[in-house]
Design a protein around this motif. Structure first.
Motif, PDB file in Angstrom:
ATOM      1  N   GLU A  92       0.820  -1.211   0.000  1.00  0.00           N
ATOM      2  CA  GLU A  92       0.000   0.000   0.000  1.00  0.00           C
ATOM      3  C   GLU A  92       0.856   1.264   0.000  1.00  0.00           C
ATOM      4  O   GLU A  92       0.324   2.378   0.101  1.00  0.00           O
ATOM      5  N   PHE A 118      -5.757   3.207   2.328  1.00  0.00           N
ATOM      6  CA  PHE A 118      -6.731   2.901   1.283  1.00  0.00           C
ATOM      7  C   PHE A 118      -8.117   2.607   1.846  1.00  0.00           C
ATOM      8  O   PHE A 118      -9.091   2.606   1.093  1.00  0.00           O
ATOM      9  N   THR A 177      -9.312   0.094  -3.610  1.00  0.00           N
ATOM     10  CA  THR A 177      -8.117  -0.398  -4.295  1.00  0.00           C
ATOM     11  C   THR A 177      -7.264   0.748  -4.828  1.00  0.00           C
ATOM     12  O   THR A 177      -6.113   0.532  -5.208  1.00  0.00           O
ATOM     13  N   LYS A 226      -3.113   0.159  -4.899  1.00  0.00           N
ATOM     14  CA  LYS A 226      -2.430  -0.818  -4.051  1.00  0.00           C
ATOM     15  C   LYS A 226      -2.289  -2.159  -4.759  1.00  0.00           C
ATOM     16  O   LYS A 226      -3.057  -2.493  -5.671  1.00  0.00           O
ATOM     17  N   ALA A 284       2.354  -2.192  -6.865  1.00  0.00           N
ATOM     18  CA  ALA A 284       1.732  -0.956  -6.398  1.00  0.00           C
ATOM     19  C   ALA A 284       2.155   0.165  -7.345  1.00  0.00           C
ATOM     20  O   ALA A 284       3.275   0.165  -7.855  1.00  0.00           O
TER      21      ALA A 284
END
Length: 239
Positions: free
Chosen positions: A78, A83, A87, A119, A126
């Protein structure tokens, strides 16, 4: 009766995959290479090669898997951002195009430019994407991007690496890459000593109290430990 020259010829369709060129000029750095530092600021400066259309994007692609053979560290899935259950999420950043800060209401160009983080789901990387341009960005233009609040890699003594690309579209599955670069920020090290408890007295004053605008900050503070070469001063403001 069909004439001979009206008969269509058989044709074959070929796809030619032209590899993108590297960026001619670029630079990238992080204010910290401490393992798992949650307050790192990533700065990227690049010169546009192939023109980026208004519907295009700049992507920073972070692998969430360590590669022992390449000696590259894993990034947090992340990237240190919150988040919630989503997503992807908009994240704070500073974007400068051709020496002009953009991405705020009233900007002369690219007022809607912004940064979005995606993420990893465990199988994908990512990504931080810069998008929302209002017009094409021509070849030779310098772009500077600062992304705060990022979490650095955590694998000690390994290199912290990411892929930097410009793309014709914002889609992540098939972005049609225009230019690219593999960026090595440096070797991850053990966290250094952090002086906490610094007091800011009184609160800072600003000559231009607007986000993303050049401003003179006036403040005084008392550090718990003396500042020296290599020290960083981190200012965090409540949202």
């Amino acid at each position: 009766e069909q004439l001979g020259n009206d008969v269509p010829l058989e044709q074959d369709l070929y796809y030619m995959d032209i590899p993108p060129d590297p960026f001619t000029n670029f630079a990238a750095e992080s204010v910290s290479l401490d393992a798992n530092d949650n307050d790192a600021v990533l700065r990227v400066r690049l010169q546009v090669g192939v023109q980026i259309p208004y519907e295009g994007a700049i992507n920073m692609n972070f692998s969430v898997n360590a590669d022992i053979f390449e000696n590259t560290a894993a990034w947090d899935p992340e990237l240190g951002f919150n988040f919630g259950g989503d997503t992807f999420v908009k994240v704070s950043c500073r974007i400068e195009v051709g020496g002009v800060v953009v991405g705020y209401t009233g900007a002369n160009i690219h007022p809607d430019a912004n940064c979005v983080a995606f993420k990893s789901d465990g199988t994908s990387n990512a990504i931080v994407q810069v998008r929302g341009f209002s017009q094409g960005i021509g070849s030779g233009t310098w772009i500077e991007i600062d992304v705060p609040n990022m979490k650095m890699c955590g694998d000690l003594t390994m290199n912290c690496v990411f892929q930097l690309t410009s793309a014709y579209t914002t889609t992540l599955d098939d972005p049609y890459t225009l230019n690219y670069e593999t960026v090595n920020l440096g070797t991850i090290q053990a966290p250094g000593a952090v002086a906490t408890g610094a007091l800011v007295t009184p609160g800072p004053t600003f000559s231009q109290p607007m986000i993303c605008r050049v401003s003179t900050w006036t403040f005084t503070f008392n550090a718990v430990q003396p500042l020296g070469v290599g020290s960083h001063l981190l200012l965090k403001f409540p949202s």
